[in-house]
Design a protein around this motif. Structure first.
Motif, PDB file in Angstrom:
ATOM      1  N   SER A 290     -64.647  73.064  43.031  1.00 49.61           N
ATOM      2  CA  SER A 290     -65.040  73.358  44.413  1.00 49.61           C
ATOM      3  C   SER A 290     -65.467  72.094  45.160  1.00 49.61           C
ATOM      4  O   SER A 290     -65.181  71.949  46.357  1.00 49.61           O
ATOM      5  N   GLY A 291     -66.159  71.187  44.467  1.00 52.01           N
ATOM      6  CA  GLY A 291     -66.579  69.955  45.126  1.00 52.01           C
ATOM      7  C   GLY A 291     -65.405  69.105  45.560  1.00 52.01           C
ATOM      8  O   GLY A 291     -65.375  68.572  46.676  1.00 52.01           O
ATOM      9  N   LEU A 292     -64.406  68.988  44.694  1.00 52.14           N
ATOM     10  CA  LEU A 292     -63.229  68.203  45.028  1.00 52.14           C
ATOM     11  C   LEU A 292     -62.438  68.840  46.163  1.00 52.14           C
ATOM     12  O   LEU A 292     -61.924  68.142  47.045  1.00 52.14           O
ATOM     13  N   SER A 293     -62.341  70.154  46.163  1.00 50.52           N
ATOM     14  CA  SER A 293     -61.597  70.830  47.241  1.00 50.52           C
ATOM     15  C   SER A 293     -62.268  70.622  48.588  1.00 50.52           C
ATOM     16  O   SER A 293     -61.597  70.472  49.616  1.00 50.52           O
ATOM     17  N   SER A 294     -63.585  70.595  48.601  1.00 49.34           N
ATOM     18  CA  SER A 294     -64.305  70.374  49.854  1.00 49.34           C
ATOM     19  C   SER A 294     -64.097  68.948  50.363  1.00 49.34           C
ATOM     20  O   SER A 294     -63.824  68.735  51.558  1.00 49.34           O
ATOM     21  N   LEU A 295     -64.207  67.977  49.468  1.00 49.18           N
ATOM     22  CA  LEU A 295     -64.029  66.573  49.871  1.00 49.18           C
ATOM     23  C   LEU A 295     -62.592  66.269  50.264  1.00 49.18           C
ATOM     24  O   LEU A 295     -62.344  65.373  51.078  1.00 49.18           O
ATOM     25  N   SER A 296     -61.638  66.987  49.692  1.00 47.04           N
ATOM     26  CA  SER A 296     -60.234  66.706  49.986  1.00 47.04           C
ATOM     27  C   SER A 296     -59.870  67.012  51.434  1.00 47.04           C
ATOM     28  O   SER A 296     -58.889  66.475  51.952  1.00 47.04           O
ATOM     29  N   LEU A 297     -60.650  67.860  52.089  1.00 45.00           N
ATOM     30  CA  LEU A 297     -60.341  68.229  53.468  1.00 45.00           C
ATOM     31  C   LEU A 297     -60.481  67.044  54.423  1.00 45.00           C
ATOM     32  O   LEU A 297     -59.836  67.007  55.473  1.00 45.00           O
ATOM     33  N   THR A 298     -61.324  66.080  54.051  1.00 46.64           N
ATOM     34  CA  THR A 298     -61.522  64.909  54.905  1.00 46.64           C
ATOM     35  C   THR A 298     -60.996  63.635  54.259  1.00 46.64           C
ATOM     36  O   THR A 298     -61.306  62.534  54.728  1.00 46.64           O
ATOM     37  N   ALA A 299     -60.235  63.765  53.200  1.00 48.56           N
ATOM     38  CA  ALA A 299     -59.709  62.597  52.495  1.00 48.56           C
ATOM     39  C   ALA A 299     -58.565  61.966  53.283  1.00 48.56           C
ATOM     40  O   ALA A 299     -58.041  62.544  54.252  1.00 48.56           O
ATOM     41  N   HIS A 300     -58.155  60.774  52.859  1.00 46.86           N
ATOM     42  CA  HIS A 300     -57.029  60.079  53.478  1.00 46.86           C
ATOM     43  C   HIS A 300     -55.756  60.904  53.292  1.00 46.86           C
ATOM     44  O   HIS A 300     -55.589  61.596  52.273  1.00 46.86           O
ATOM     45  N   PRO A 301     -54.835  60.886  54.269  1.00 48.20           N
ATOM     46  CA  PRO A 301     -53.606  61.682  54.142  1.00 48.20           C
ATOM     47  C   PRO A 301     -52.838  61.451  52.853  1.00 48.20           C
ATOM     48  O   PRO A 301     -52.245  62.384  52.304  1.00 48.20           O
ATOM     49  N   ARG A 302     -52.824  60.224  52.348  1.00 50.22           N
ATOM     50  CA  ARG A 302     -52.101  59.972  51.100  1.00 50.22           C
ATOM     51  C   ARG A 302     -52.778  60.669  49.920  1.00 50.22           C
ATOM     52  O   ARG A 302     -52.111  61.153  49.009  1.00 50.22           O
ATOM     53  N   VAL A 303     -54.112  60.685  49.938  1.00 45.24           N
ATOM     54  CA  VAL A 303     -54.850  61.393  48.885  1.00 45.24           C
ATOM     55  C   VAL A 303     -54.636  62.898  49.032  1.00 45.24           C
ATOM     56  O   VAL A 303     -54.421  63.613  48.044  1.00 45.24           O
ATOM     57  N   GLN A 304     -54.687  63.390  50.256  1.00 44.22           N
ATOM     58  CA  GLN A 304     -54.433  64.810  50.493  1.00 44.22           C
ATOM     59  C   GLN A 304     -53.041  65.216  50.004  1.00 44.22           C
ATOM     60  O   GLN A 304     -52.859  66.284  49.402  1.00 44.22           O
ATOM     61  N   SER A 305     -52.079  64.357  50.264  1.00 44.82           N
ATOM     62  CA  SER A 305     -50.707  64.649  49.837  1.00 44.82           C
ATOM     63  C   SER A 305     -50.635  64.859  48.330  1.00 44.82           C
ATOM     64  O   SER A 305     -50.000  65.803  47.847  1.00 44.82           O
ATOM     65  N   ILE A 307     -53.114  65.693  46.278  1.00 46.01           N
ATOM     66  CA  ILE A 307     -53.874  66.870  45.865  1.00 46.01           C
ATOM     67  C   ILE A 307     -53.110  68.145  46.192  1.00 46.01           C
ATOM     68  O   ILE A 307     -53.129  69.119  45.426  1.00 46.01           O
ATOM     69  N   VAL A 308     -52.407  68.165  47.314  1.00 48.40           N
ATOM     70  CA  VAL A 308     -51.569  69.324  47.656  1.00 48.40           C
ATOM     71  C   VAL A 308     -50.468  69.507  46.611  1.00 48.40           C
ATOM     72  O   VAL A 308     -50.168  70.628  46.185  1.00 48.40           O
ATOM     73  N   LYS A 309     -49.859  68.415  46.188  1.00 45.69           N
ATOM     74  CA  LYS A 309     -48.810  68.510  45.165  1.00 45.69           C
ATOM     75  C   LYS A 309     -49.357  69.058  43.853  1.00 45.69           C
ATOM     76  O   LYS A 309     -48.706  69.861  43.179  1.00 45.69           O
ATOM     77  N   ILE A 310     -50.560  68.618  43.470  1.00 49.70           N
ATOM     78  CA  ILE A 310     -51.176  69.124  42.246  1.00 49.70           C
ATOM     79  C   ILE A 310     -51.413  70.626  42.351  1.00 49.70           C
ATOM     80  O   ILE A 310     -51.080  71.395  41.437  1.00 49.70           O
ATOM     81  N   SER A 311     -51.993  71.051  43.461  1.00 47.60           N
ATOM     82  CA  SER A 311     -52.261  72.479  43.661  1.00 47.60           C
ATOM     83  C   SER A 311     -50.973  73.291  43.655  1.00 47.60           C
ATOM     84  O   SER A 311     -50.926  74.404  43.119  1.00 47.60           O
ATOM     85  N   ALA A 312     -49.920  72.738  44.253  1.00 45.96           N
ATOM     86  CA  ALA A 312     -48.634  73.442  44.292  1.00 45.96           C
ATOM     87  C   ALA A 312     -48.054  73.600  42.887  1.00 45.96           C
ATOM     88  O   ALA A 312     -47.545  74.669  42.524  1.00 45.96           O
ATOM     89  N   ILE A 313     -48.137  72.558  42.082  1.00 42.75           N
ATOM     90  CA  ILE A 313     -47.611  72.632  40.711  1.00 42.75           C
ATOM     91  C   ILE A 313     -48.347  73.694  39.916  1.00 42.75           C
ATOM     92  O   ILE A 313     -47.734  74.518  39.218  1.00 42.75           O
ATOM     93  N   LEU A 333     -58.411  79.830  42.671  1.00 42.01           N
ATOM     94  CA  LEU A 333     -57.372  78.870  43.042  1.00 42.01           C
ATOM     95  C   LEU A 333     -56.983  79.018  44.502  1.00 42.01           C
ATOM     96  O   LEU A 333     -56.882  78.035  45.249  1.00 42.01           O
ATOM     97  N   LEU A 334     -56.768  80.240  44.922  1.00 38.15           N
ATOM     98  CA  LEU A 334     -56.318  80.480  46.292  1.00 38.15           C
ATOM     99  C   LEU A 334     -57.436  80.244  47.304  1.00 38.15           C
ATOM    100  O   LEU A 334     -57.214  79.659  48.368  1.00 38.15           O
ATOM    101  N   ILE A 335     -58.648  80.684  46.983  1.00 33.56           N
ATOM    102  CA  ILE A 335     -59.774  80.515  47.899  1.00 33.56           C
ATOM    103  C   ILE A 335     -60.103  79.039  48.105  1.00 33.56           C
ATOM    104  O   ILE A 335     -60.379  78.585  49.224  1.00 33.56           O
ATOM    105  N   LEU A 336     -60.052  78.262  47.020  1.00 33.13           N
ATOM    106  CA  LEU A 336     -60.440  76.855  47.110  1.00 33.13           C
ATOM    107  C   LEU A 336     -59.385  75.996  47.783  1.00 33.13           C
ATOM    108  O   LEU A 336     -59.716  75.083  48.548  1.00 33.13           O
ATOM    109  N   TRP A 337     -58.116  76.240  47.501  1.00 34.16           N
ATOM    110  CA  TRP A 337     -57.084  75.279  47.875  1.00 34.16           C
ATOM    111  C   TRP A 337     -56.201  75.703  49.033  1.00 34.16           C
ATOM    112  O   TRP A 337     -55.483  74.864  49.591  1.00 34.16           O
ATOM    113  N   LEU A 338     -56.249  76.968  49.465  1.00 34.75           N
ATOM    114  CA  LEU A 338     -55.494  77.361  50.661  1.00 34.75           C
ATOM    115  C   LEU A 338     -55.957  76.607  51.915  1.00 34.75           C
ATOM    116  O   LEU A 338     -55.124  76.227  52.750  1.00 34.75           O
TER     117      LEU A 338
END
Length: 414
Positions: A290-305, A307-313, A333-338
């Motif tokens: 949950s902590g990582l999902s919260s921080l990812s919302l304001t992360a750099h676009p390359r980092v977000q990219s 993390i999105v790929k990881i969640s998708a896999i 999974l869905l609540i945190l990463w959607l």
């Protein structure tokens, strides 16, 4: 012979306890003598030294000379020549016990595969330790280092060879090493993003940085000018700017580089887990991040990219049903990463997914959502609708899934 060589190399890696004791005793004696000489020298100006003062001074010089001789011996000469006879190595190689406690390197060799009655020094866990060691090194080696790709290639080759062997114990080694690497890297990524967020709050931006932020693609232009041209004082810390221009990345800039590196490593580790059919533990870990999902919302676009790929896999693996994910894991999974799917940057500079990949992921999300009870579907879809309507992105569009839930809810009332 192989065991003896390995033990000898491990034993000679560090100084012996005896040599360490001599060195530290000499350091203490030299320090005390220096204090005594300094105290005796604090006399009235013009007064000559007494014979005892000259003696102490010469003694101090001799002690310091001995100290540096010991330092050179500890650094450049095998300590086993000084502290242990060759017969000890023969005793170790034949399975004997040491009368004194061994060095840390020797303990590792004795208790992790060597010296346990295996004539060739082999161990069924040795390959696992080697793989785990490489994964730990990957977190430490800078991505710009020439040895980084070398280490990645070694880890990749070991995992693939273990998989090709087809042995269940080797598959388990892959699963354990990769799962541990996933947990460690995701934890490091979380702490790095956390440090960036705290550092960003403390860093005072000047007017040029604020001006660039409001322009289209301003953050990318800002990064370009900061790292290449260095034309403007983007922060109040001019020393930090000089280091960044010179190539020494520090502070928030250094954390940003580290976060991007760790995120790329995590994508690679997740892909290897999927390839080895061993993502179950990673899915559980990701559902509680949950902590990582919260921080990812304001992360750099390359980092977000990344993390999105990881969640998708991981979501794709859950939807395929090769392992049974619990209701709680799917829900979390869905609540945190959607939200990240909705808010992550999907611009041309840092594309997250292609159009076909996005369509596929919408179907995957729909399958996972519909596998949950109606009450869980309601919570997930309500949160998605709020995030989707507020964000500027048009993905993921789960309207079809929302309509299905509405129809099933109507049927429950009839």
């Amino acid at each position: 012979m192989a065991v003896r060589l390995a033990l000898k190399q491990g034993y000679m890696m560090g100084p012996s306890p005896l040599l360490n004791s001599i060195f530290m005793s000499t350091v203490n004696t030299a320090a005390k003598t220096l204090v005594a000489v300094a105290s005796s020298a604090a006399v009235v100006e013009g007064e000559e030294w007494k014979p005892v003062d000259h003696f102490r001074y010469i003694l101090m010089l001799m002690i310091w000379f001995t100290l540096w001789v010991l330092r050179v011996m500890m650094d450049h000469f095998p300590c086993s020549i000084i502290s242990s006879p060759p017969a000890i190595l023969d005793n170790i190689a034949s399975g004997g016990l040491l009368s004194s406690s061994p060095s840390p390197s020797l303990s590792l060799a004795l208790h992790d595969g060597f010296g346990h009655g295996e004539p060739d020094g082999s161990s069924d866990k040795a390959i696992g330790r080697a793989l785990s060691h490489i994964f730990k090194l990957l977190n430490e080696i800078p991505a710009t280092s020439m040895k980084y790709q070398f280490a990645v290639g070694m880890a990749d080759r070991i995992v693939d060879e273990n998989l090709r062997e087809g042995d269940e114990s080797l598959r388990e080694i892959n699963r354990t090493a990769l799962s541990d690497a996933f947990a460690r890297t995701s934890k490091l990524l979380y702490h790095t993003l956390q440090a960036m967020q705290q550092g960003g709050r403390r860093e005072a931006a000047t007017w040029p940085a604020s001006l660039f932020q409001v322009l289209p693609l301003g953050s990318h232009l800002l990064s370009y000018f900061k790292s290449i041209l260095g034309l403007f004082p983007f922060t109040t810390n001019s020393k930090q700017n000089q280091l960044a221009i010179a190539g020494e990345v520090t502070g928030v800039a250094g954390d940003s580089v580290m976060a991007e590196k760790l995120a790329h490593e995590l994508v690679w580790i997740t892909s290897k887990l999927s390839f080895c059919s061993a993502v179950e533990e990673a899915v559980v870990q990701w559902s509680f991040a949950s902590g990582l999902s919260s921080l990812s919302l304001t992360a750099h676009p390359r980092v977000q990219s990344s993390i999105v790929k990881i969640s998708a896999i991981l979501l794709r693996e859950v939807a395929q049903g090769e392992f049974e994910a619990s209701r709680q894991v799917k829900f979390r999974l869905l609540i945190l990463w959607l939200p990240l799917f909705c808010y992550a940057s999907n611009g041309l500079t840092y594309p997250v997914m292609t159009g076909s990949e996005k369509d596929e992921m919408e179907r995957v999300m729909e399958d996972v959502i519909l596998s949950l009870p109606p009450s869980d579907q309601e919570v997930i879809l309500a949160n998605w609708l709020q995030d989707f309507t507020i964000s500027s992105s048009d993905w993921p569009n789960l309207q079809r899934c929302y309509d299905k839930w509405c129809r099933s809810s109507r049927k429950l009332l009839q």
